[in-house]
Design an enzyme around this catalytic site. Structure first.
Site, PDB file in Angstrom:
ATOM      1  N   GLU A   1     -42.322   4.149   6.089  1.00 30.21           N
ATOM      2  CA  GLU A   1     -42.310   5.391   6.875  1.00 30.21           C
ATOM      3  C   GLU A   1     -43.605   6.127   6.560  1.00 30.21           C
ATOM      4  O   GLU A   1     -43.836   6.530   5.417  1.00 30.21           O
ATOM      5  CB  GLU A   1     -41.098   6.242   6.474  1.00 30.21           C
ATOM      6  CG  GLU A   1     -41.079   7.631   7.103  1.00 30.21           C
ATOM      7  CD  GLU A   1     -40.009   8.531   6.471  1.00 30.21           C
ATOM      8  OE1 GLU A   1     -38.955   8.023   6.024  1.00 30.21           O
ATOM      9  OE2 GLU A   1     -40.249   9.753   6.412  1.00 30.21           O
TER      10      GLU A   1
ATOM     11  N   ARG B   1     -48.152  13.992   7.744  1.00 34.43           N
ATOM     12  CA  ARG B   1     -48.589  15.121   6.923  1.00 34.43           C
ATOM     13  C   ARG B   1     -50.083  15.108   6.695  1.00 34.43           C
ATOM     14  O   ARG B   1     -50.602  15.940   5.957  1.00 34.43           O
ATOM     15  CB  ARG B   1     -47.891  15.085   5.559  1.00 34.43           C
ATOM     16  CG  ARG B   1     -46.413  15.271   5.675  1.00 34.43           C
ATOM     17  CD  ARG B   1     -45.769  15.313   4.323  1.00 34.43           C
ATOM     18  NE  ARG B   1     -44.392  14.950   4.464  1.00 34.43           N
ATOM     19  CZ  ARG B   1     -43.576  14.709   3.457  1.00 34.43           C
ATOM     20  NH1 ARG B   1     -44.024  14.791   2.224  1.00 34.43           N
ATOM     21  NH2 ARG B   1     -42.327  14.385   3.681  1.00 34.43           N
TER      22      ARG B   1
ATOM     23  N   LYS C   1     -30.672  11.130   7.768  1.00 38.71           N
ATOM     24  CA  LYS C   1     -31.398  11.357   6.523  1.00 38.71           C
ATOM     25  C   LYS C   1     -30.764  12.591   5.873  1.00 38.71           C
ATOM     26  O   LYS C   1     -30.555  13.605   6.546  1.00 38.71           O
ATOM     27  CB  LYS C   1     -32.869  11.607   6.856  1.00 38.71           C
ATOM     28  CG  LYS C   1     -33.695  12.185   5.720  1.00 38.71           C
ATOM     29  CD  LYS C   1     -35.171  12.074   6.049  1.00 38.71           C
ATOM     30  CE  LYS C   1     -36.009  12.950   5.134  1.00 38.71           C
ATOM     31  NZ  LYS C   1     -37.386  12.462   4.983  1.00 38.71           N
TER      32      LYS C   1
HETATM   33  C1  3PG Z   1     -39.617  12.944   2.552  1.00 39.76           C
HETATM   34  O1  3PG Z   1     -40.405  13.375   3.362  1.00 39.76           O
HETATM   35  O2  3PG Z   1     -38.694  12.216   2.882  1.00 39.76           O
HETATM   36  C2  3PG Z   1     -39.730  13.387   1.144  1.00 39.76           C
HETATM   37  O3  3PG Z   1     -40.743  14.294   0.971  1.00 39.76           O
HETATM   38  C3  3PG Z   1     -39.888  12.288   0.180  1.00 39.76           C
HETATM   39  O4  3PG Z   1     -39.394  12.809  -0.972  1.00 39.76           O
HETATM   40  P1  3PG Z   1     -39.941  12.384  -2.412  1.00 39.76           P
HETATM   41  O5  3PG Z   1     -41.445  12.574  -2.354  1.00 39.76           O
HETATM   42  O6  3PG Z   1     -39.279  13.341  -3.351  1.00 39.76           O
HETATM   43  O7  3PG Z   1     -39.551  10.957  -2.621  1.00 39.76           O
END
Ligand code: 3PG
Length: 202
Positions: A35, A39, A123
């Site tokens: 994924e 960003r 999610k």
């Molecule tokens: C996401 O966008 O799903 C999260 O920011 C990922 O979370 P993590 O960096 O805590 O694994």
């Protein structure tokens, strides 16, 4: 789509030139999904390159918050869509896209809204901050039709506890693609992290 892998790597790609080696390292470790989060300015190019050059992986787009972003990512070659939350317009765009979608929810009301729109795979975000294991365990009985991919704050150590829950089909996390490993071109580390994640049982 949650059965694709026990862990969905959530990648932040700053330089599109690293996208293909990151994706190849994941595949080499046994994880055939990535994924790419929207960003960074490089994200769409990263998706395009992975879709074009890494046939063994399913590349999706994450952090989608508007219908326009969904459309851009689909045009770039994203084969699935993940959002941190949901809005009526985003849900309509997800449905219209025809792509597998994983909309985000953190409350029971959001989960019910998504169910009303026909989404049964969600999610759970931000998983740790929103209640973690205890929260997911609590919604299993009242919301038996839902399966979750908890994401946000998970680690290789906590992932197995989430995967042991009956309503968790897979987990998401950024730990497979650490920023320092990507910056250093350390594909071996990403490959080993992927191999460890691939060995987890959903
Ligand atoms: C996401 O966008 O799903 C999260 O920011 C990922 O979370 P993590 O960096 O805590 O694994």
């Amino acid at each position: 789509m949650l059965d694709i892998s026990p862990v969905i790597p959530v990648a932040v790609i700053d330089d599109a030139g690293t996208a293909v080696p990151v994706a190849r390292a994941l595949v080499a470790g046994g994880v055939a999904v990535i994924e790419v989060t929207l960003r960074t300015p490089a994200a769409l190019d990263a998706i395009r390159r992975i879709a074009d050059e890494v046939p063994g992986i399913s590349v999706g787009v994450g952090t989608v918050t508007t219908p326009a972003q969904l459309e851009e990512a689909a045009s770039a070659g994203a084969s699935f869509v993940v959002s941190p939350g949901c809005t009526p317009r985003l849900l309509d765009a997800m449905t219209a896209s025809g792509l597998p979608c994983l909309p985000g929810a953190a409350t029971v009301s959001e989960m019910l809204t998504l169910l009303e729109h026909g989404f049964t795979e969600l999610k759970f975000f931000p998983a740790t901050a929103a209640g973690g294991l205890a929260y997911l365990r609590s919604v299993a009985a009242p919301l038996p039709g839902l399966r979750f991919c908890p994401t946000g704050g998970l680690t290789p150590e906590t992932a197995p506890d989430y995967l042991a829950l009956p309503n968790v089909a897979c987990v998401g996390g950024s730990w497979l693609t650490p920023a320092d490993a990507i910056a250093a071109g350390d594909w071996t580390t990403i490959r080993s992290l992927a191999a460890r994640a691939a060995a987890l049982t959903p």
